[in-house]
Design a protein around this motif. Structure first.
Motif, PDB file in Angstrom:
ATOM      1  N   ASN A   1       6.653  -9.602  15.146  1.00 56.25           N
ATOM      2  CA  ASN A   1       5.631  -8.565  15.152  1.00 56.25           C
ATOM      3  C   ASN A   1       6.108  -7.249  14.544  1.00 56.25           C
ATOM      4  OD1 ASN A   1       3.158  -7.068  16.382  1.00 56.25           O
ATOM      5  ND2 ASN A   1       4.916  -6.049  17.333  1.00 56.25           N
ATOM      6  N   ALA A   2       7.416  -7.023  14.509  1.00 56.97           N
ATOM      7  CA  ALA A   2       7.949  -5.753  13.988  1.00 56.97           C
ATOM      8  C   ALA A   2       7.460  -5.522  12.559  1.00 56.97           C
ATOM      9  CB  ALA A   2       9.474  -5.764  14.027  1.00 56.97           C
ATOM     10  N   ALA A   3       6.994  -4.311  12.296  1.00 58.38           N
ATOM     11  CA  ALA A   3       6.414  -4.035  10.975  1.00 58.38           C
ATOM     12  C   ALA A   3       6.476  -2.541  10.669  1.00 58.38           C
ATOM     13  CB  ALA A   3       4.968  -4.527  10.918  1.00 58.38           C
ATOM     14  N   GLY A   4       6.083  -2.230   9.460  1.00 59.54           N
ATOM     15  CA  GLY A   4       5.956  -0.844   9.027  1.00 59.54           C
ATOM     16  C   GLY A   4       4.927  -0.795   7.920  1.00 59.54           C
ATOM     17  N   ASN A   5       4.292   0.352   7.746  1.00 59.35           N
ATOM     18  CA  ASN A   5       3.285   0.486   6.699  1.00 59.35           C
ATOM     19  C   ASN A   5       2.990   1.963   6.472  1.00 59.35           C
ATOM     20  OD1 ASN A   5       1.479  -0.333   4.755  1.00 59.35           O
ATOM     21  ND2 ASN A   5       0.000  -1.244   6.150  1.00 59.35           N
ATOM     22  N   PHE A   6       2.552   2.296   5.282  1.00 55.05           N
ATOM     23  CA  PHE A   6       2.114   3.658   4.977  1.00 55.05           C
ATOM     24  C   PHE A   6       1.231   3.612   3.747  1.00 55.05           C
ATOM     25  CE2 PHE A   6       6.129   3.040   2.756  1.00 55.05           C
ATOM     26  CZ  PHE A   6       5.868   3.529   1.480  1.00 55.05           C
ATOM     27  N   LEU A   7       0.398   4.615   3.589  1.00 50.19           N
ATOM     28  CA  LEU A   7      -0.495   4.709   2.439  1.00 50.19           C
ATOM     29  C   LEU A   7       0.198   5.415   1.275  1.00 50.19           C
ATOM     30  CD1 LEU A   7      -3.776   5.819   4.257  1.00 50.19           C
ATOM     31  CD2 LEU A   7      -3.392   3.602   3.168  1.00 50.19           C
ATOM     32  N   SER A   8       0.053   4.857   0.095  1.00 49.58           N
ATOM     33  CA  SER A   8       0.601   5.504  -1.089  1.00 49.58           C
ATOM     34  C   SER A   8      -0.029   4.901  -2.335  1.00 49.58           C
ATOM     35  CB  SER A   8       2.123   5.301  -1.162  1.00 49.58           C
ATOM     36  OG  SER A   8       2.650   5.825  -2.379  1.00 49.58           O
ATOM     37  N   ALA A   9      -0.297   5.728  -3.322  1.00 44.78           N
ATOM     38  CA  ALA A   9      -0.638   5.197  -4.634  1.00 44.78           C
ATOM     39  C   ALA A   9       0.591   4.444  -5.134  1.00 44.78           C
ATOM     40  CB  ALA A   9      -0.999   6.330  -5.585  1.00 44.78           C
ATOM     41  N   SER A  10       0.397   3.256  -5.678  1.00 42.52           N
ATOM     42  CA  SER A  10       1.535   2.406  -6.032  1.00 42.52           C
ATOM     43  C   SER A  10       2.446   3.047  -7.074  1.00 42.52           C
ATOM     44  CB  SER A  10       1.041   1.048  -6.522  1.00 42.52           C
ATOM     45  OG  SER A  10       0.371   0.374  -5.476  1.00 42.52           O
ATOM     46  N   GLU A  11       1.870   3.847  -7.997  1.00 44.01           N
ATOM     47  CA  GLU A  11       2.692   4.487  -9.023  1.00 44.01           C
ATOM     48  C   GLU A  11       3.589   5.581  -8.440  1.00 44.01           C
ATOM     49  OE1 GLU A  11      -1.470   6.444  -9.420  1.00 44.01           O
ATOM     50  OE2 GLU A  11      -0.590   4.501  -8.854  1.00 44.01           O
ATOM     51  N   ASP A  12       3.271   6.020  -7.222  1.00 51.49           N
ATOM     52  CA  ASP A  12       4.069   7.064  -6.582  1.00 51.49           C
ATOM     53  C   ASP A  12       5.122   6.513  -5.627  1.00 51.49           C
ATOM     54  OD1 ASP A  12       2.614   8.988  -7.914  1.00 51.49           O
ATOM     55  OD2 ASP A  12       1.176   9.270  -6.276  1.00 51.49           O
ATOM     56  N   LEU A  13       5.170   5.202  -5.459  1.00 46.49           N
ATOM     57  CA  LEU A  13       6.153   4.602  -4.563  1.00 46.49           C
ATOM     58  C   LEU A  13       7.566   4.800  -5.089  1.00 46.49           C
ATOM     59  CD1 LEU A  13       4.513   1.143  -3.745  1.00 46.49           C
ATOM     60  CD2 LEU A  13       5.144   2.877  -2.059  1.00 46.49           C
ATOM     61  N   SER A  14       8.488   5.029  -4.170  1.00 44.12           N
ATOM     62  CA  SER A  14       9.899   5.049  -4.539  1.00 44.12           C
ATOM     63  C   SER A  14      10.480   3.665  -4.248  1.00 44.12           C
ATOM     64  CB  SER A  14      10.651   6.094  -3.709  1.00 44.12           C
ATOM     65  OG  SER A  14      10.711   5.694  -2.342  1.00 44.12           O
ATOM     66  N   PRO A  15      11.553   3.291  -4.946  1.00 42.74           N
ATOM     67  CA  PRO A  15      12.190   2.003  -4.649  1.00 42.74           C
ATOM     68  C   PRO A  15      12.611   1.904  -3.177  1.00 42.74           C
ATOM     69  CG  PRO A  15      13.010   2.853  -6.721  1.00 42.74           C
ATOM     70  CD  PRO A  15      12.170   3.945  -6.110  1.00 42.74           C
ATOM     71  N   GLY A  16      13.058   3.048  -2.636  1.00 46.76           N
ATOM     72  CA  GLY A  16      13.477   3.059  -1.234  1.00 46.76           C
ATOM     73  C   GLY A  16      12.323   2.827  -0.283  1.00 46.76           C
ATOM     74  N   GLY A  17      11.171   3.433  -0.587  1.00 48.51           N
ATOM     75  CA  GLY A  17      10.000   3.244   0.261  1.00 48.51           C
ATOM     76  C   GLY A  17       9.523   1.807   0.252  1.00 48.51           C
ATOM     77  N   PHE A  18       9.528   1.201  -0.936  1.00 49.66           N
ATOM     78  CA  PHE A  18       9.136  -0.203  -1.058  1.00 49.66           C
ATOM     79  C   PHE A  18      10.102  -1.099  -0.283  1.00 49.66           C
ATOM     80  CE2 PHE A  18       8.956  -4.374  -3.020  1.00 49.66           C
ATOM     81  CZ  PHE A  18       7.593  -4.574  -3.225  1.00 49.66           C
ATOM     82  N   LYS A  19      11.394  -0.849  -0.475  1.00 48.23           N
ATOM     83  CA  LYS A  19      12.429  -1.668   0.163  1.00 48.23           C
ATOM     84  C   LYS A  19      12.387  -1.554   1.686  1.00 48.23           C
ATOM     85  CE  LYS A  19      17.440  -2.533  -0.025  1.00 48.23           C
ATOM     86  NZ  LYS A  19      17.708  -2.470   1.434  1.00 48.23           N
ATOM     87  N   ALA A  20      12.089  -0.361   2.190  1.00 39.06           N
ATOM     88  CA  ALA A  20      12.080  -0.152   3.640  1.00 39.06           C
ATOM     89  C   ALA A  20      11.097  -1.086   4.339  1.00 39.06           C
ATOM     90  CB  ALA A  20      11.731   1.304   3.951  1.00 39.06           C
ATOM     91  N   ILE A  21       9.916  -1.233   3.760  1.00 36.00           N
ATOM     92  CA  ILE A  21       8.898  -2.095   4.375  1.00 36.00           C
ATOM     93  C   ILE A  21       9.254  -3.564   4.206  1.00 36.00           C
ATOM     94  CG2 ILE A  21       6.455  -2.702   4.399  1.00 36.00           C
ATOM     95  CD1 ILE A  21       7.156   0.166   5.382  1.00 36.00           C
ATOM     96  N   VAL A  22       9.716  -3.943   3.019  1.00 35.98           N
ATOM     97  CA  VAL A  22      10.109  -5.333   2.778  1.00 35.98           C
ATOM     98  C   VAL A  22      11.239  -5.747   3.722  1.00 35.98           C
ATOM     99  CG1 VAL A  22      11.084  -6.949   1.093  1.00 35.98           C
ATOM    100  CG2 VAL A  22       9.340  -5.317   0.383  1.00 35.98           C
ATOM    101  N   ASP A  23      12.190  -4.849   3.941  1.00 36.65           N
ATOM    102  CA  ASP A  23      13.329  -5.161   4.812  1.00 36.65           C
ATOM    103  C   ASP A  23      12.890  -5.408   6.254  1.00 36.65           C
ATOM    104  OD1 ASP A  23      15.121  -5.037   2.760  1.00 36.65           O
ATOM    105  OD2 ASP A  23      15.965  -3.086   3.293  1.00 36.65           O
ATOM    106  N   ILE A  24      11.985  -4.585   6.742  1.00 34.80           N
ATOM    107  CA  ILE A  24      11.516  -4.747   8.121  1.00 34.80           C
ATOM    108  C   ILE A  24      10.645  -5.992   8.263  1.00 34.80           C
ATOM    109  CG2 ILE A  24      10.121  -3.764   9.980  1.00 34.80           C
ATOM    110  CD1 ILE A  24      10.818  -0.971   8.826  1.00 34.80           C
ATOM    111  N   VAL A  25       9.638  -6.088   7.418  1.00 34.38           N
ATOM    112  CA  VAL A  25       8.611  -7.123   7.590  1.00 34.38           C
ATOM    113  C   VAL A  25       9.094  -8.500   7.142  1.00 34.38           C
ATOM    114  CG1 VAL A  25       6.278  -7.832   6.956  1.00 34.38           C
ATOM    115  CG2 VAL A  25       6.772  -5.413   7.355  1.00 34.38           C
ATOM    116  N   LEU A  26       9.528  -8.610   5.900  1.00 34.37           N
ATOM    117  CA  LEU A  26       9.897  -9.925   5.370  1.00 34.37           C
ATOM    118  C   LEU A  26      11.306 -10.340   5.785  1.00 34.37           C
ATOM    119  CD1 LEU A  26       9.260 -12.401   3.704  1.00 34.37           C
ATOM    120  CD2 LEU A  26       9.882 -11.124   1.641  1.00 34.37           C
ATOM    121  N   HIS A  27      12.293  -9.480   5.501  1.00 31.30           N
ATOM    122  CA  HIS A  27      13.662  -9.835   5.864  1.00 31.30           C
ATOM    123  C   HIS A  27      13.829  -9.910   7.376  1.00 31.30           C
ATOM    124  CE1 HIS A  27      15.320  -8.222   1.749  1.00 31.30           C
ATOM    125  NE2 HIS A  27      14.515  -9.257   1.630  1.00 31.30           N
ATOM    126  N   GLY A  28      13.199  -8.990   8.098  1.00 30.10           N
ATOM    127  CA  GLY A  28      13.296  -9.009   9.556  1.00 30.10           C
ATOM    128  C   GLY A  28      12.730 -10.282  10.149  1.00 30.10           C
TER     129      GLY A  28
END
Length: 283
Positions: free
Chosen positions: A93-120
């Motif tokens: 169930n552990a997750a994270g999410n936030f609103l952002s225009a995709s062109e404004d995403l940072s690599p770190g912001g993208f990775k943070a969610i992938v690490d929690i949701v998918l890798h976790g």
């Protein structure tokens, strides 16, 4: 609907179980006789949740753990098995999410969610699955995905959409591969269920919330009890022949397309991007 002992003799770990939907599911499981383990990164939150859960009379323990850390998750699973004598179920169930225009995403912001949701989810599933296979025990895994994990995707939440789609693929892949071991793997795709944390990050104004409510055919948001009931059913002996399935519970909201696509109609893209940046500064 359920007997009080529906989940008796079950030991279930709920990741992110210290608050929100995770805690609501843990409450239902404990109410139905399950022993409960919850994990998260904030010990104070876990302590409070554990006290709430103990009122149901089953054994409850908490484990501070970052699901992104594969080795730490392994130690946690070992601890649960040592403390309870076994582990029979896992809810990712552990997750994270936030609103952002995709062109404004940072690599770190993208990775943070992938690490929690998918890798976790992989980390917990991999350790738990190996334990069950080694012990030749049956077990249940329930993954909490989203209505946009399949088909439509969703604008403005790209990291979450990619991560949850990965978890959905993992659900179906392992349901087939691990079925021979007696391990069931299912998913729930919740629509809008108000929670204190996620709600403020994803619905910054009343205008956003009103617009969102208009796209739900049922005309209301989900109640935590409804999600808890569905999760309990899928984790119980009442669903022994269900595996590889994703059950959507959203009042029909999925039928209108990507969950956050509506945001584009609320205000101009420029104003949206400013609103997203303000949300990021807040939290």
């Amino acid at each position: 609907m359920f007997k009080e002992d529906t989940l008796k003799n079950e030991v279930i770990l709920i990741t992110g179980g210290g608050s929100g939907l995770g805690l609501s599911m843990a409450q239902k499981f404990a109410e139905l006789g399950a022993d409960i383990a919850i994990c998260g990164r904030t010990e104070k939150k876990l302590e409070k949740a554990t006290e709430e859960l103990k009122k149901h009379g089953t054994e409850v323990r908490y484990y501070p753990c970052d699901v992104r850390d594969y080795e730490a998750v392994g130690e946690m699973i070992k601890g649960i098995i040592k403390d309870f004598g076994k582990m029979t179920g896992l809810v990712n169930n552990a997750a994270g999410n936030f609103l952002s225009a995709s062109e404004d995403l940072s690599p770190g912001g993208f990775k943070a969610i992938v690490d929690i949701v998918l890798h976790g989810s992989f980390n917990c599933t991999h350790h738990f699955g190996n334990y069950l296979i080694k012990q030749k025990e049956k077990g249940n895994i329930l993954n909490i995905v989203t209505t946009y994990a399949e088909d439509a995707g969703s604008a403005f939440v790209l990291p979450s959409a990619c991560s949850k789609a990965g978890v959905l693929a993992m659900t179906r892949s392992l349901a087939y591969e691990w079925g021979t071991y007696g391990i069931r793997v299912n998913a729930i795709a919740p629509g809008p269920f108000p929670t204190e944390g996620a709600w403020t990050r994803l619905f910054p104004t009343k205008k956003f919330e009103k617009k969102y409510l208009e796209k739900i055919p049922a005309g209301r948001y989900g109640e935590h009890e409804e999600l808890g009931n569905l999760a309990a059913f899928l984790m119980s002996d009442m669903a022994p022949y269900i595996t590889g399935e994703t059950v959507t519970i959203d009042g029909g909201e999925k039928l209108s397309g990507g969950q956050f696509n509506f945001i584009d109609s609320v205000m101009s893209r420029g104003k949206l991007k400013m609103a997203f940046k303000m949300l990021k500064m807040k939290g």
